[in-house]
Design an enzyme around this catalytic site. Structure first.
Site, mmCIF file in Angstrom:
data_model
loop_
_atom_site.group_PDB
_atom_site.id
_atom_site.type_symbol
_atom_site.label_atom_id
_atom_site.label_comp_id
_atom_site.label_asym_id
_atom_site.label_seq_id
_atom_site.Cartn_x
_atom_site.Cartn_y
_atom_site.Cartn_z
ATOM 1 N N CYS A 172 1.279 -1.682 -0.160
ATOM 2 C CA CYS A 172 -0.040 0.197 -0.080
ATOM 3 C C CYS A 172 0.444 1.338 -0.332
ATOM 4 O O CYS A 172 0.169 2.418 -0.220
ATOM 5 C CB CYS A 172 -0.763 0.419 1.720
ATOM 6 N N HIS A 173 2.076 0.970 0.054
ATOM 7 C CA HIS A 173 2.997 2.763 0.222
ATOM 8 C C HIS A 173 4.170 1.929 -0.619
ATOM 9 O O HIS A 173 5.452 1.590 -0.013
ATOM 10 C CB HIS A 173 3.809 2.587 1.736
ATOM 11 N N PHE A 174 4.090 2.148 -1.633
ATOM 12 C CA PHE A 174 3.054 2.926 -2.628
ATOM 13 C C PHE A 174 2.767 1.724 -3.675
ATOM 14 O O PHE A 174 3.920 1.163 -4.252
ATOM 15 C CB PHE A 174 3.648 4.347 -3.657
ATOM 16 N N VAL A 231 8.139 0.837 -1.494
ATOM 17 C CA VAL A 231 9.244 1.508 0.415
ATOM 18 C C VAL A 231 8.256 1.554 1.159
ATOM 19 O O VAL A 231 7.193 2.087 1.763
ATOM 20 C CB VAL A 231 8.983 2.387 -0.518
#
Length: 177
Positions: A75-77, A82
């Site tokens: 989810c990041h990203f 990362v």
């Protein structure tokens, strides 16, 4: 304050030990707890002592094995995975609190601040291992239990985050916080 002789005070801790800490079983019923997975940001503590580190007041070293399926990479990203830098910072606070429990401090741990944080790299899903190092600068272990430390985060042999004046306190009464 818990008598440190009654604690399971070792110089290193396994993942199972860290899970016991998250359940409140490692440092006694009044000792601080680590967060449970998925917010537990280390797999093992490989070294702890009361006289080491850059200031001779205590040292903690812990590791996190990086796996591409860690929750934050999804989810990041999306398309640019990362590890959030704030999770590395939180890991350092977690370890300061763990140290305070290790020396016999009691209470619920809370991060109280940080002086300066610098990010000079990133943790990608292709990385293998993160190492956290905590250098205690000052420890107050009275009615107020507080630790002040500098820390660093290394990934695959390169220091990528540094933090000064990490501050964690242990609170007996959360209504005053």
């Amino acid at each position: 304050m818990t008598d440190s002789c009654t604690l399971n005070k070792k110089s290193s801790y396994t993942y199972e030990d860290l899970l016991a800490s998250s359940r409140g079983e490692l440092f006694g019923p009044k000792g601080p707890q680590l967060p449970a997975p998925t917010m537990l940001m280390m797999d093992r503590v490989i070294e702890m002592n009361e006289t080491g580190g850059n200031y001779g007041k205590g040292y903690v070293e812990a590791e996190l094995d990086i796996k591409p399926d860690l929750f934050f990479f999804g989810c990041h990203f999306i398309g640019d995975p990362v590890m959030p830098g704030c999770l590395g910072l939180d890991a350092m606070w977690q370890l300061v609190g763990f140290y305070l429990g290790w020396i016999g401090g009691e209470g619920k741990g809370r991060a109280l601040g940080v002086g300066e944080v610098k990010f000079t790299g990133q943790i990608l899903p292709t990385a293998k291992k993160v190492i956290y190092r905590i250098h205690l600068k000052r420890v107050i272990n009275r009615k107020l239990v507080m630790g002040l430390a500098d820390g660093e985060v290394e990934v695959d042999g390169r220091v990528i985050y540094t933090a000064t004046d990490l501050k964690v306190g242990l609170f007996q009464d959360m209504s005053t916080f």
